[in-house]
Write a protein that holds these residues in place. Structure first.
Motif, PDB file in Angstrom:
ATOM      1  N   LYS A 127      99.379  57.374  36.216  1.00  0.00           N
ATOM      2  CA  LYS A 127      99.740  56.901  34.870  1.00  0.00           C
ATOM      3  C   LYS A 127     100.393  55.526  34.982  1.00  0.00           C
ATOM      4  CE  LYS A 127     104.097  59.531  34.713  1.00  0.00           C
ATOM      5  NZ  LYS A 127     104.952  60.383  33.859  1.00  0.00           N
ATOM      6  N   ARG A 128      99.681  54.615  35.618  1.00  0.00           N
ATOM      7  CA  ARG A 128     100.147  53.249  35.784  1.00  0.00           C
ATOM      8  C   ARG A 128      99.751  52.424  34.570  1.00  0.00           C
ATOM      9  NH1 ARG A 128      96.679  52.270  41.013  1.00  0.00           N
ATOM     10  NH2 ARG A 128      95.232  53.140  39.473  1.00  0.00           N
ATOM     11  N   GLU A 131      95.878  52.489  33.870  1.00  0.00           N
ATOM     12  CA  GLU A 131      95.374  53.600  33.060  1.00  0.00           C
ATOM     13  C   GLU A 131      95.797  53.456  31.604  1.00  0.00           C
ATOM     14  OE1 GLU A 131      95.095  54.595  37.179  1.00  0.00           O
ATOM     15  OE2 GLU A 131      96.897  54.080  36.040  1.00  0.00           O
ATOM     16  N   PHE A 132      97.014  52.980  31.385  1.00  0.00           N
ATOM     17  CA  PHE A 132      97.484  52.800  30.006  1.00  0.00           C
ATOM     18  C   PHE A 132      96.672  51.737  29.290  1.00  0.00           C
ATOM     19  CE2 PHE A 132     100.510  50.756  26.983  1.00  0.00           C
ATOM     20  CZ  PHE A 132     100.623  51.826  26.100  1.00  0.00           C
ATOM     21  N   LEU A 133      96.380  50.648  29.968  1.00  0.00           N
ATOM     22  CA  LEU A 133      95.591  49.578  29.346  1.00  0.00           C
ATOM     23  C   LEU A 133      94.163  50.049  29.090  1.00  0.00           C
ATOM     24  CD1 LEU A 133      95.514  46.707  28.316  1.00  0.00           C
ATOM     25  CD2 LEU A 133      95.011  45.928  30.644  1.00  0.00           C
ATOM     26  N   ASP A 134      93.610  50.857  29.970  1.00  0.00           N
ATOM     27  CA  ASP A 134      92.273  51.409  29.730  1.00  0.00           C
ATOM     28  C   ASP A 134      92.261  52.268  28.467  1.00  0.00           C
ATOM     29  OD1 ASP A 134      91.200  50.171  31.923  1.00  0.00           O
ATOM     30  OD2 ASP A 134      91.382  51.921  33.244  1.00  0.00           O
ATOM     31  N   LEU A 135      93.333  53.030  28.255  1.00  0.00           N
ATOM     32  CA  LEU A 135      93.422  53.837  27.039  1.00  0.00           C
ATOM     33  C   LEU A 135      93.479  52.939  25.807  1.00  0.00           C
ATOM     34  CD1 LEU A 135      93.852  56.607  25.638  1.00  0.00           C
ATOM     35  CD2 LEU A 135      96.306  56.230  25.930  1.00  0.00           C
ATOM     36  N   LEU A 136      94.261  51.871  25.879  1.00  0.00           N
ATOM     37  CA  LEU A 136      94.361  50.963  24.740  1.00  0.00           C
ATOM     38  C   LEU A 136      93.012  50.313  24.437  1.00  0.00           C
ATOM     39  CD1 LEU A 136      97.798  49.164  25.273  1.00  0.00           C
ATOM     40  CD2 LEU A 136      97.276  51.363  24.194  1.00  0.00           C
ATOM     41  N   LYS A 137      92.274  49.959  25.460  1.00  0.00           N
ATOM     42  CA  LYS A 137      90.952  49.357  25.247  1.00  0.00           C
ATOM     43  C   LYS A 137      90.001  50.352  24.595  1.00  0.00           C
ATOM     44  CE  LYS A 137      91.268  46.009  29.045  1.00  0.00           C
ATOM     45  NZ  LYS A 137      90.720  45.574  30.366  1.00  0.00           N
ATOM     46  N   ASP A 153     107.049  54.786  23.822  1.00  0.00           N
ATOM     47  CA  ASP A 153     108.398  54.716  24.374  1.00  0.00           C
ATOM     48  C   ASP A 153     108.525  53.505  25.300  1.00  0.00           C
ATOM     49  OD1 ASP A 153     107.146  55.436  26.758  1.00  0.00           O
ATOM     50  OD2 ASP A 153     107.653  57.546  26.558  1.00  0.00           O
ATOM     51  N   ASN A 154     109.643  53.452  26.013  1.00  0.00           N
ATOM     52  CA  ASN A 154     109.941  52.280  26.829  1.00  0.00           C
ATOM     53  C   ASN A 154     109.562  52.466  28.292  1.00  0.00           C
ATOM     54  OD1 ASN A 154     111.704  50.363  24.950  1.00  0.00           O
ATOM     55  ND2 ASN A 154     112.289  52.468  24.508  1.00  0.00           N
ATOM     56  N   PHE A 155     108.593  53.327  28.567  1.00  0.00           N
ATOM     57  CA  PHE A 155     108.070  53.502  29.922  1.00  0.00           C
ATOM     58  C   PHE A 155     107.582  52.144  30.435  1.00  0.00           C
ATOM     59  CE2 PHE A 155     104.515  55.510  32.613  1.00  0.00           C
ATOM     60  CZ  PHE A 155     105.358  55.640  33.704  1.00  0.00           C
ATOM     61  N   SER A 156     107.939  51.805  31.659  1.00  0.00           N
ATOM     62  CA  SER A 156     107.693  50.447  32.175  1.00  0.00           C
ATOM     63  C   SER A 156     106.234  49.991  32.065  1.00  0.00           C
ATOM     64  CB  SER A 156     108.179  50.342  33.625  1.00  0.00           C
ATOM     65  OG  SER A 156     107.554  51.293  34.454  1.00  0.00           O
ATOM     66  N   PRO A 157     105.210  50.836  32.319  1.00  0.00           N
ATOM     67  CA  PRO A 157     103.827  50.355  32.130  1.00  0.00           C
ATOM     68  C   PRO A 157     103.525  49.924  30.705  1.00  0.00           C
ATOM     69  CG  PRO A 157     103.832  52.327  33.492  1.00  0.00           C
ATOM     70  CD  PRO A 157     105.227  52.177  32.957  1.00  0.00           C
ATOM     71  N   ALA A 161     103.942  42.739  31.140  1.00  0.00           N
ATOM     72  CA  ALA A 161     103.510  41.485  30.504  1.00  0.00           C
ATOM     73  C   ALA A 161     101.999  41.470  30.267  1.00  0.00           C
ATOM     74  CB  ALA A 161     103.935  40.298  31.366  1.00  0.00           C
ATOM     75  N   ARG A 162     101.223  41.956  31.235  1.00  0.00           N
ATOM     76  CA  ARG A 162      99.762  41.950  31.076  1.00  0.00           C
ATOM     77  C   ARG A 162      99.332  42.826  29.903  1.00  0.00           C
ATOM     78  NH1 ARG A 162      97.481  42.570  37.303  1.00  0.00           N
ATOM     79  NH2 ARG A 162      98.622  40.809  38.207  1.00  0.00           N
ATOM     80  N   VAL A 163      99.994  43.946  29.730  1.00  0.00           N
ATOM     81  CA  VAL A 163      99.661  44.837  28.620  1.00  0.00           C
ATOM     82  C   VAL A 163     100.008  44.181  27.292  1.00  0.00           C
ATOM     83  CG1 VAL A 163     100.187  47.061  27.551  1.00  0.00           C
ATOM     84  CG2 VAL A 163      99.945  46.901  30.035  1.00  0.00           C
ATOM     85  N   ARG A 164     101.175  43.567  27.208  1.00  0.00           N
ATOM     86  CA  ARG A 164     101.605  42.952  25.957  1.00  0.00           C
ATOM     87  C   ARG A 164     100.763  41.730  25.618  1.00  0.00           C
ATOM     88  NH1 ARG A 164     108.192  43.483  26.096  1.00  0.00           N
ATOM     89  NH2 ARG A 164     107.903  43.085  23.872  1.00  0.00           N
ATOM     90  N   GLU A 165     100.334  41.001  26.626  1.00  0.00           N
ATOM     91  CA  GLU A 165      99.457  39.851  26.374  1.00  0.00           C
ATOM     92  C   GLU A 165      98.114  40.307  25.837  1.00  0.00           C
ATOM     93  OE1 GLU A 165      99.260  37.812  30.066  1.00  0.00           O
ATOM     94  OE2 GLU A 165     101.328  37.063  29.973  1.00  0.00           O
TER      95      GLU A 165
END
Length: 269
Positions: A127-128, A131-137, A153-157, A161-165
């Motif tokens: 759950k890095r 994987e989170f960015l793949d779900l968002l895509k 929530d505020n989980f670090s992944p 920065a890459r996710v927020r960008e």
């Protein structure tokens, strides 16, 4: 309690029925003790109101918007899970005991669409942020022309920065919960139902079978058919509909109207 009061000399004589009446009159009952972590976020109130306002009043700026609650559920390991079931008297069901588990764990990355009440998910071994960015895509592809508001929530992944960008470049706004305020995420109530109805009283031997919702028992030779678990008439929601919240805006989040459909994870992004 009666024995304790008599031993301490608090009262000279006290019957159980008298003690019961005193406690009942005073509104005192035997309750479970649990833990509670108060939020230390200095902006707790503004963040809470922001999240609850999204639940009650999705933004109306001329664009089609979608509010989605996102979170991780797990870890999902292979072990017998206690639960409750209808059984003959004095013949409770028993699960095997396990001490060595070598199949590893899996994680569910899930998203709750508040418009339809459907829960979309993916099962991954990690759950890095990848994987989170793949779900968002995948969520972006499911609603290609809509502005997405993702409550998380505020989980670090989630805050990388890459996710927020990527979110800023793809009309996806991350709405972060207050620190220690995960109970504000509506998907947590769905996870509780998922654990109670789908995981408890199970003993899966592989991760493949653990992803398959259980079928109701059938007679010998009959073909099992998908069938929702029974729900009471007062809580069953026959048609998918928007999730609503009836509590006051500054009060803790209550249970949503209607029950989650079985199986709750009817689709995958």
């Amino acid at each position: 309690m009666r024995e304790h009061l008599l031993a301490e000399g608090t009262v000279a004589e006290l019957s159980r029925e008298t003690l019961r009446r005193i406690l009942h009159t005073g509104g005192v009952s035997w309750q479970t003790t649990t833990t509670w972590k108060a939020s230390t976020d200095p902006d707790f109130i503004p963040k809470m109101r922001r999240v609850l306002d999204l639940y009650d009043h999705p933004p109306d700026d001329g664009r089609v918007v979608c509010v989605v609650c996102v979170d991780e559920f797990g870890p999902l390991n292979l072990q017998p899970r206690k639960g409750k079931a209808w059984r003959p008297q004095r013949r409770p069901s028993r699960q095997r005991a396990t001490y060595t588990r070598t199949s590893g764990v899996m994680h569910m990355l899930a998203a709750l669409d508040l418009t339809t009440g459907k829960l979309f998910y993916r099962i991954k071994d990690r759950k890095r942020w990848i994987e989170f960015l793949d779900l968002l895509k995948a969520l972006r592809a499911r609603w290609p022309g809509e502005k997405l508001y993702l409550v998380c929530d505020n989980f670090s992944p989630h805050r990388l920065a890459r996710v927020r960008e990527w979110c800023a470049a793809n009309q996806v706004e991350l709405v972060f919960l207050p620190t220690y305020g995960s109970w504000l995420n509506w998907i947590e109530s769905e996870f509780a139902a998922l654990r109670y109805f789908a995981l408890n009283s199970t003993d899966h031997r592989s991760h493949t079978t653990s992803r398959t919702p259980p079928s109701p028992p059938t007679s010998a030779g009959a073909t099992p058919a998908p069938n929702p678990r029974p729900t009471s008439r007062s809580t069953h929601r026959s048609e998918p509909g928007p999730v609503t919240r009836s509590k006051l805006r500054d009060k803790p989040l209550g249970r949503r109207t209607g029950s989650w459909p079985w199986p709750p994870y009817v689709g995958r992004p």
